[in-house]
Design a protein around this motif. Structure first.
Motif, PDB file in Angstrom:
ATOM      1  N   VAL A   1       0.834  -1.203   0.000  1.00 23.71           N
ATOM      2  CA  VAL A   1       0.000   0.000   0.000  1.00 23.71           C
ATOM      3  C   VAL A   1       0.870   1.254   0.000  1.00 23.71           C
ATOM      4  CG1 VAL A   1      -1.815   1.253   1.244  1.00 23.71           C
ATOM      5  CG2 VAL A   1      -1.865  -1.227   1.163  1.00 23.71           C
ATOM      6  N   VAL A   2       2.099   1.124   0.464  1.00 29.46           N
ATOM      7  CA  VAL A   2       2.972   2.296   0.586  1.00 29.46           C
ATOM      8  C   VAL A   2       4.070   2.329  -0.473  1.00 29.46           C
ATOM      9  CG1 VAL A   2       2.509   2.397   3.055  1.00 29.46           C
ATOM     10  CG2 VAL A   2       4.571   1.251   2.270  1.00 29.46           C
ATOM     11  N   MET A   3       4.205   1.265  -1.273  1.00 29.94           N
ATOM     12  CA  MET A   3       5.218   1.286  -2.327  1.00 29.94           C
ATOM     13  C   MET A   3       4.928   0.227  -3.378  1.00 29.94           C
ATOM     14  SD  MET A   3       8.561  -0.631  -0.673  1.00 29.94           S
ATOM     15  CE  MET A   3       9.400  -0.693  -2.282  1.00 29.94           C
ATOM     16  N   SER A   4       5.470   0.440  -4.561  1.00 35.80           N
ATOM     17  CA  SER A   4       5.408  -0.555  -5.623  1.00 35.80           C
ATOM     18  C   SER A   4       6.625  -0.395  -6.522  1.00 35.80           C
ATOM     19  CB  SER A   4       4.131  -0.386  -6.459  1.00 35.80           C
ATOM     20  OG  SER A   4       4.083  -1.366  -7.494  1.00 35.80           O
ATOM     21  N   VAL A   5       7.226  -1.506  -6.900  1.00 35.98           N
ATOM     22  CA  VAL A   5       8.288  -1.509  -7.902  1.00 35.98           C
ATOM     23  C   VAL A   5       7.635  -1.871  -9.233  1.00 35.98           C
ATOM     24  CG1 VAL A   5      10.417  -2.586  -8.691  1.00 35.98           C
ATOM     25  CG2 VAL A   5      10.080  -2.132  -6.255  1.00 35.98           C
ATOM     26  N   LEU A   6       7.824  -1.030 -10.224  1.00 38.93           N
ATOM     27  CA  LEU A   6       7.138  -1.163 -11.503  1.00 38.93           C
ATOM     28  C   LEU A   6       8.086  -1.674 -12.578  1.00 38.93           C
ATOM     29  CD1 LEU A   6       5.225   2.226 -11.257  1.00 38.93           C
ATOM     30  CD2 LEU A   6       4.321  -0.058 -10.739  1.00 38.93           C
ATOM     31  N   ALA A   7       7.874  -2.934 -12.980  1.00 34.89           N
ATOM     32  CA  ALA A   7       8.662  -3.574 -14.043  1.00 34.89           C
ATOM     33  C   ALA A   7      10.162  -3.488 -13.780  1.00 34.89           C
ATOM     34  CB  ALA A   7       8.325  -2.979 -15.405  1.00 34.89           C
ATOM     35  N   GLY A   8      10.550  -3.419 -12.520  1.00 34.77           N
ATOM     36  CA  GLY A   8      11.957  -3.432 -12.150  1.00 34.77           C
ATOM     37  C   GLY A   8      12.716  -2.159 -12.419  1.00 34.77           C
ATOM     38  N   ARG A   9      12.035  -1.126 -12.931  1.00 32.27           N
ATOM     39  CA  ARG A   9      12.791   0.074 -13.304  1.00 32.27           C
ATOM     40  C   ARG A   9      12.222   1.367 -12.740  1.00 32.27           C
ATOM     41  NH1 ARG A   9       9.818  -1.010 -18.117  1.00 32.27           N
ATOM     42  NH2 ARG A   9       8.699   0.812 -18.930  1.00 32.27           N
ATOM     43  N   ALA A  10      11.125   1.313 -12.034  1.00 36.66           N
ATOM     44  CA  ALA A  10      10.543   2.527 -11.475  1.00 36.66           C
ATOM     45  C   ALA A  10       9.960   2.210 -10.107  1.00 36.66           C
ATOM     46  CB  ALA A  10       9.468   3.103 -12.397  1.00 36.66           C
ATOM     47  N   LEU A  11       9.741   3.258  -9.318  1.00 37.05           N
ATOM     48  CA  LEU A  11       9.272   3.094  -7.951  1.00 37.05           C
ATOM     49  C   LEU A  11       8.198   4.120  -7.646  1.00 37.05           C
ATOM     50  CD1 LEU A  11       9.795   1.908  -4.999  1.00 37.05           C
ATOM     51  CD2 LEU A  11      11.321   3.864  -4.695  1.00 37.05           C
TER      52      LEU A  11
ATOM     53  N   ILE B   1       0.510  -1.633 -10.084  1.00 38.98           N
ATOM     54  CA  ILE B   1       1.296  -2.754 -10.586  1.00 38.98           C
ATOM     55  C   ILE B   1       1.533  -2.594 -12.081  1.00 38.98           C
ATOM     56  CG2 ILE B   1      -0.735  -4.187 -11.082  1.00 38.98           C
ATOM     57  CD1 ILE B   1       0.891  -6.606 -10.044  1.00 38.98           C
ATOM     58  N   ALA B   2       2.676  -3.091 -12.535  1.00 34.68           N
ATOM     59  CA  ALA B   2       2.965  -3.180 -13.971  1.00 34.68           C
ATOM     60  C   ALA B   2       2.945  -4.651 -14.345  1.00 34.68           C
ATOM     61  CB  ALA B   2       4.314  -2.553 -14.298  1.00 34.68           C
TER      62      ALA B   2
ATOM     63  N   ALA C   1     -13.068  -2.363   1.127  1.00 28.97           N
ATOM     64  CA  ALA C   1     -12.573  -3.531   1.863  1.00 28.97           C
ATOM     65  C   ALA C   1     -11.128  -3.373   2.306  1.00 28.97           C
ATOM     66  CB  ALA C   1     -12.725  -4.788   1.016  1.00 28.97           C
ATOM     67  N   GLY C   2     -10.533  -2.208   2.050  1.00 27.37           N
ATOM     68  CA  GLY C   2      -9.198  -1.925   2.558  1.00 27.37           C
ATOM     69  C   GLY C   2      -8.051  -2.282   1.654  1.00 27.37           C
ATOM     70  N   GLY C   3      -8.343  -2.622   0.396  1.00 26.00           N
ATOM     71  CA  GLY C   3      -7.293  -2.904  -0.571  1.00 26.00           C
ATOM     72  C   GLY C   3      -7.704  -2.373  -1.919  1.00 26.00           C
ATOM     73  N   SER C   4      -6.773  -2.416  -2.857  1.00 27.34           N
ATOM     74  CA  SER C   4      -7.081  -1.854  -4.178  1.00 27.34           C
ATOM     75  C   SER C   4      -6.567  -2.786  -5.276  1.00 27.34           C
ATOM     76  CB  SER C   4      -6.506  -0.443  -4.293  1.00 27.34           C
ATOM     77  OG  SER C   4      -6.952   0.207  -5.476  1.00 27.34           O
ATOM     78  N   LEU C   5      -6.185  -2.204  -6.386  1.00 26.25           N
ATOM     79  CA  LEU C   5      -5.935  -2.996  -7.593  1.00 26.25           C
ATOM     80  C   LEU C   5      -4.825  -4.022  -7.419  1.00 26.25           C
ATOM     81  CD1 LEU C   5      -6.123  -1.693 -11.202  1.00 26.25           C
ATOM     82  CD2 LEU C   5      -4.290  -3.262 -10.548  1.00 26.25           C
TER      83      LEU C   5
END
Length: 303
Positions: A198-208, A248-249, A291-295
């Motif tokens: 919920v506080v971070m995502s790594v996108l396709a290994g090249r972006a944050l 997410i990517a 419900a407390g979550g997203s995509l």
């Protein structure tokens, strides 16, 4: 390497090549929100839930079907039926995770979620049809709600484990070993946060995408920003609350995010995504987000 030292991890990670595996999944699976409702046990440590809010199961189901249709433009998608007795089941990435040839079954904190791990159809799909090896983390010490608690850079074989009520050090170490990762950074989530994704995502290994307010230690944020610079979206508390970090990517050139989260992005942030080679493709999920979550929570990746 498994460490809670962000500087040591940054030094290590800078020397890791993006050759661990594919940056994006080859397929995904969802679980339908049949009997959609809010789980009281989950609400005890999920500040994104409000049990006083009314929910519309039909609308949640319609949004979920639209999500499946949208994701099918990115990669093959399978949807399993839901279980009204397991209202959080529409967030399967907390319970199941994969690596090539392996299915991980997570050790969940709340009993209402522990029953999801027993599903013979999902487990049989992988172990029987796809001949994946099952690694059941419930047989090991620790709690870890898989890719809800641990954000993984699949290209580099690195992981970021947010410690809190739903993930402890033993659980994070078990995931590290089960996935054969190169490095895992352990860090404390800020008070009130329940999952790292919920506080971070790594996108396709090249972006944050990262929300500093979700971390207990600013030094962790600084290290992660330094590792993924210049392709970094720094999210405000308001953007985090709208689930902009729960993205997410699923392919190299497209980021999926809920419409609510995407609606909070600034012109500059959208330009930063474009500059990193991503199209932003939002999907309306406001009913499900109750419900407390997203995509990203709805998507279990298949590698």
């Amino acid at each position: 390497m498994i460490t809670n030292d962000p500087r040591a991890f940054l030094d290590f990670a800078r020397g890791v090549a993006p050759d661990f595996g594919p940056a994006c999944a080859r397929a995904a699976f969802l679980v339908a929100p049949d009997g959609f409702a809010l789980a009281e046990q989950s609400a005890s440590d999920n500040a994104y839930m409000d049990l006083s809010v009314a929910v519309d199961p039909a609308r949640a189901s319609a949004q979920h079907r639209a999500l499946q249709a949208a994701l099918a433009a990115d990669l093959p998608v399978v949807c399993f039926p839901g279980d009204p007795a397991a209202p959080d089941g529409l967030f399967p990435n907390n319970v199941f995770a994969t690596a090539p040839g392996r299915l991980l079954v997570g050790r969940m904190r709340h009993p209402v979620r522990q029953r999801e791990a027993e599903r013979p159809d999902i487990r049989g799909f992988f172990t029987g049809l796809l001949a994946y090896e099952e690694i059941d983390l419930r047989r090991q010490p620790g709690v870890c709600e898989l890719t809800g608690s641990v954000v993984i850079d699949r290209a580099r074989g690195l992981a970021y484990a947010g410690l809190g009520e739903r993930c402890d050090q033993a659980g994070a170490r078990a995931v590290h070993a089960a996935l054969g990762l190169r490095g895992t950074l352990l860090f404390d989530l800020a008070a009130g946060e329940y999952h790292a994704n919920v506080v971070m995502s790594v996108l396709a290994g090249r972006a944050l995408a990262i929300a500093p307010s979700g971390f207990a230690d600013p030094a962790v944020v600084e290290a992660l920003v330094a590792l993924y610079a210049p392709h970094v979206l720094v999210l405000s508390p308001g953007q985090k609350a709208a689930f902009a970090g729960n993205c997410i990517a699923l392919r190299e050139d497209r980021v999926r995010m809920s419409q609510a989260g995407a609606g909070t992005l600034t012109v500059e942030q959208r330009a930063a995504l474009a500059g990193a080679g991503f199209e932003l493709a939002p999907v309306p999920l406001d009913e499900i987000e109750k419900a407390g979550g997203s995509l990203r929570c709805c998507v279990a990746e298949v590698y």
